[in-house]
Write an enzyme that holds these catalytic residues in place. Structure first.
Site, PDB file in Angstrom:
ATOM      1  CE  LYS A 105      -4.546 -12.471-107.510  1.00  0.00           C
ATOM      2  NZ  LYS A 105      -5.699 -12.868-108.384  1.00  0.00           N
ATOM      3  CE1 TYR A 188      -5.251  -7.471-106.535  1.00  0.00           C
ATOM      4  CE2 TYR A 188      -6.815  -9.266-106.828  1.00  0.00           C
ATOM      5  CZ  TYR A 188      -5.771  -8.499-107.305  1.00  0.00           C
ATOM      6  OH  TYR A 188      -5.227  -8.761-108.532  1.00  0.00           O
TER       7      TYR A 188
HETATM    8  P1  NDP Z   1      -6.136 -17.956-117.991  1.00  0.00           P
HETATM    9  O1  NDP Z   1      -6.796 -19.261-117.778  1.00  0.00           O
HETATM   10  O2  NDP Z   1      -6.827 -16.965-118.865  1.00  0.00           O
HETATM   11  O3  NDP Z   1      -4.673 -18.181-118.589  1.00  0.00           O
HETATM   12  C1  NDP Z   1      -3.767 -19.068-118.019  1.00  0.00           C
HETATM   13  C2  NDP Z   1      -2.770 -19.494-119.077  1.00  0.00           C
HETATM   14  O4  NDP Z   1      -1.812 -20.342-118.472  1.00  0.00           O
HETATM   15  C3  NDP Z   1      -3.384 -20.352-120.204  1.00  0.00           C
HETATM   16  O5  NDP Z   1      -3.945 -19.585-121.227  1.00  0.00           O
HETATM   17  C4  NDP Z   1      -2.187 -21.145-120.682  1.00  0.00           C
HETATM   18  O6  NDP Z   1      -1.438 -20.365-121.586  1.00  0.00           O
HETATM   19  C5  NDP Z   1      -1.324 -21.276-119.430  1.00  0.00           C
HETATM   20  N1  NDP Z   1      -1.385 -22.645-118.858  1.00  0.00           N
HETATM   21  C6  NDP Z   1      -0.329 -23.473-118.704  1.00  0.00           C
HETATM   22  N2  NDP Z   1      -0.696 -24.632-118.177  1.00  0.00           N
HETATM   23  C7  NDP Z   1      -2.044 -24.562-117.983  1.00  0.00           C
HETATM   24  C8  NDP Z   1      -3.000 -25.473-117.474  1.00  0.00           C
HETATM   25  N3  NDP Z   1      -2.654 -26.695-117.025  1.00  0.00           N
HETATM   26  N4  NDP Z   1      -4.286 -25.093-117.436  1.00  0.00           N
HETATM   27  C9  NDP Z   1      -4.653 -23.854-117.845  1.00  0.00           C
HETATM   28  N5  NDP Z   1      -3.781 -22.958-118.346  1.00  0.00           N
HETATM   29  C10 NDP Z   1      -2.478 -23.301-118.424  1.00  0.00           C
HETATM   30  O7  NDP Z   1      -5.851 -17.323-116.564  1.00  0.00           O
HETATM   31  P2  NDP Z   1      -5.634 -15.784-116.178  1.00  0.00           P
HETATM   32  O8  NDP Z   1      -4.845 -15.123-117.221  1.00  0.00           O
HETATM   33  O9  NDP Z   1      -6.928 -15.206-115.792  1.00  0.00           O
HETATM   34  O10 NDP Z   1      -4.779 -15.933-114.826  1.00  0.00           O
HETATM   35  C11 NDP Z   1      -3.434 -16.338-114.856  1.00  0.00           C
HETATM   36  C12 NDP Z   1      -2.746 -15.887-113.548  1.00  0.00           C
HETATM   37  O11 NDP Z   1      -2.794 -14.484-113.471  1.00  0.00           O
HETATM   38  C13 NDP Z   1      -3.398 -16.422-112.280  1.00  0.00           C
HETATM   39  O12 NDP Z   1      -2.424 -16.714-111.332  1.00  0.00           O
HETATM   40  C14 NDP Z   1      -4.254 -15.263-111.807  1.00  0.00           C
HETATM   41  O13 NDP Z   1      -4.470 -15.255-110.416  1.00  0.00           O
HETATM   42  C15 NDP Z   1      -3.408 -14.093-112.248  1.00  0.00           C
HETATM   43  N6  NDP Z   1      -4.214 -12.893-112.509  1.00  0.00           N
HETATM   44  C16 NDP Z   1      -3.826 -11.724-111.923  1.00  0.00           C
HETATM   45  C17 NDP Z   1      -4.543 -10.590-112.120  1.00  0.00           C
HETATM   46  C18 NDP Z   1      -4.096  -9.302-111.512  1.00  0.00           C
HETATM   47  O14 NDP Z   1      -4.871  -8.356-111.528  1.00  0.00           O
HETATM   48  N7  NDP Z   1      -2.895  -9.221-110.991  1.00  0.00           N
HETATM   49  C19 NDP Z   1      -5.771 -10.582-112.927  1.00  0.00           C
HETATM   50  C20 NDP Z   1      -6.056 -11.861-113.553  1.00  0.00           C
HETATM   51  C21 NDP Z   1      -5.303 -12.968-113.328  1.00  0.00           C
HETATM   52  P3  NDP Z   1      -0.935 -20.953-123.001  1.00  0.00           P
HETATM   53  O15 NDP Z   1      -2.178 -21.344-123.728  1.00  0.00           O
HETATM   54  O16 NDP Z   1      -0.188 -19.811-123.580  1.00  0.00           O
HETATM   55  O17 NDP Z   1      -0.050 -22.128-122.680  1.00  0.00           O
END
Ligand code: NDP
Length: 353
Positions: A105, A188
């Protein structure tokens, strides 16, 4: 559909905080799916995951070679966990590779992207789900039950607040995040109001907003208006910690605080406290989605539900920008069924003239 030991293979795409700290550990507890692969832009994370979770080398992809996942029968589901604006492109690629899609989301940052995702999954004959974990969380399920069975009468008013102290990184970048506190946390409140009223809102207004962050809103107070004049009063924030959901019905009330966290949710009603054993929400979410796929059933948290939420969020942004009440018109759209059997209809929006 291929699967191993009766379990579907999940590949996590984007190994950030949520995938690393919540989803990968949850996949060690799931009964109907398992962590089969990863897609990452980081070779360092690829190695860490490979070692920690014994992921076979042939199930590890980067963003360039990801499309060849279509030839890998060990992967049934791609779970997209990237910044919001990147969900659509990755989800479409996963669908084109013939994989079921779970998308975090908010589903996307534009309705056009939501439509592309839904269309690609329909074309490919795969399911599209949104990572709405609270649909599988016992306290939230209980209040949905209380609301939809009218245990305390009809819900008249909902109050929903979700806020965190501060944020960093792409969440402050409009292009990647699509918006601020509303996209990330207000969603949410919208979800909760919809599942408690078991209806879609017909109009939205914004009471207050704080745009002191460079690109995205820091705080927003908004109202959702439902048929019959019922209201949800909502607030979301990137600077205040809040986590609260309250439903006022004709003959009583029920509430959760905290309401939306991964763990530690507490609930009470006008007749006493609620008690449920702790669960792993993410494991339940992925298992329910996997079960639906295995049984050839619709997703319990389908793309259409994610799309409706984006319509509502965009209407709230419209109201924030022009200071007007924005009306949401019901449109013909697949209806989304909650785990407790309620139905949430689709809406589109227009500015009231
Ligand atoms: P992070 O920034 O921690 O991780 C995002 C990951 O996406 C990065 O580590 C990277 O992985 C990848 N990525 C690919 N392209 C990009 C870019 N251009 N810039 C940054 N990252 C990129 O984010 P979150 O894990 O906190 O959030 C990710 C998603 O999950 C969001 O949509 C957020 O809303 C959702 N979320 C949902 C939650 C829930 O409770 N349902 C809770 C937290 C987040 P890599 O290094 O492996 O390429």
């Amino acid at each position: 559909m291929k699967n191993t030991n009766g379990k579907l293979g999940v590949a996590l795409l984007g190994l950030g905080k949520y995938a690393t700290e919540q989803l990968a550990p949850a996949l060690q507890e799931t009964k109907y799916c398992w962590l089969a692969g990863i897609i990452t832009g980081s070779s360092q994370k690829a190695n860490q995951f490979k070692q920690k979770y014994s992921i076979p080398g042939e199930n590890i992809y980067n963003y360039d070679n990801f499309d060849s996942i279509k030839d890998n029968p060990a992967i049934d589901i791609v779970y997209v966990v990237t910044p919001n604006a990147l969900h659509a492109a990755f989800a479409v690629r996963a669908a084109k590779a013939g994989k079921h899609v779970i998308c975090e989301k908010p589903m996307a940052t534009t309705l056009e992207d939501c439509d592309r995702m839904i269309d690609a999954c329909i074309q490919a004959g795969v399911t599209l789900s949104v990572g709405y974990r609270l649909h599988f969380e016992p306290y939230n399920q209980q209040i949905i039950q209380l609301a939809t069975t009218h245990k305390y009468g009809y819900v008249q008013k909902v109050i929903a607040r979700d806020g965190i102290g501060e944020v960093h990184g792409w969440r402050l970048n409009k292009q990647l995040a699509g918006g601020g506190a509303l996209m990330d946390l207000g969603i949410y409140c919208v979800q909760a109001a919809n599942y408690l009223f078991n209806m879609s809102p017909i109009a939205v207004t914004v009471q207050k907003h704080d745009n002191t962050l460079d690109e995205v809103e820091k705080e927003l107070t908004f109202q959702l208006e439902y048929p019959g004049g019922f209201m949800a009063e909502c607030a979301c924030s990137y600077s205040k910690k809040m986590n609260y959901l309250h439903a006022m019905a004709n003959n009583g009330w029920f509430e959760l605080e905290p309401a939306f966290g991964y763990a530690g949710i507490k609930g009470k009603t006008s007749s006493g406290d609620m008690h449920f054993e702790p669960v792993n929400q993410q494991a339940l979410e992925m298992d329910r989605i996997a079960q639906a796929i295995l049984r050839d059933k619709a997703s319990p948290v389908p793309g259409e539900m994610g799309r409706e939420d984006i319509q509502i969020l965009l209407a709230i942004y419209e109201a924030m920008h022009n200071g007007q009440r924005v009306i949401l018109d019901p449109v013909i759209q697949a209806s989304a069924t909650t785990e407790t059997g309620g139905s949430i209809n689709g809406s589109s929006f227009q500015v009231q003239s």
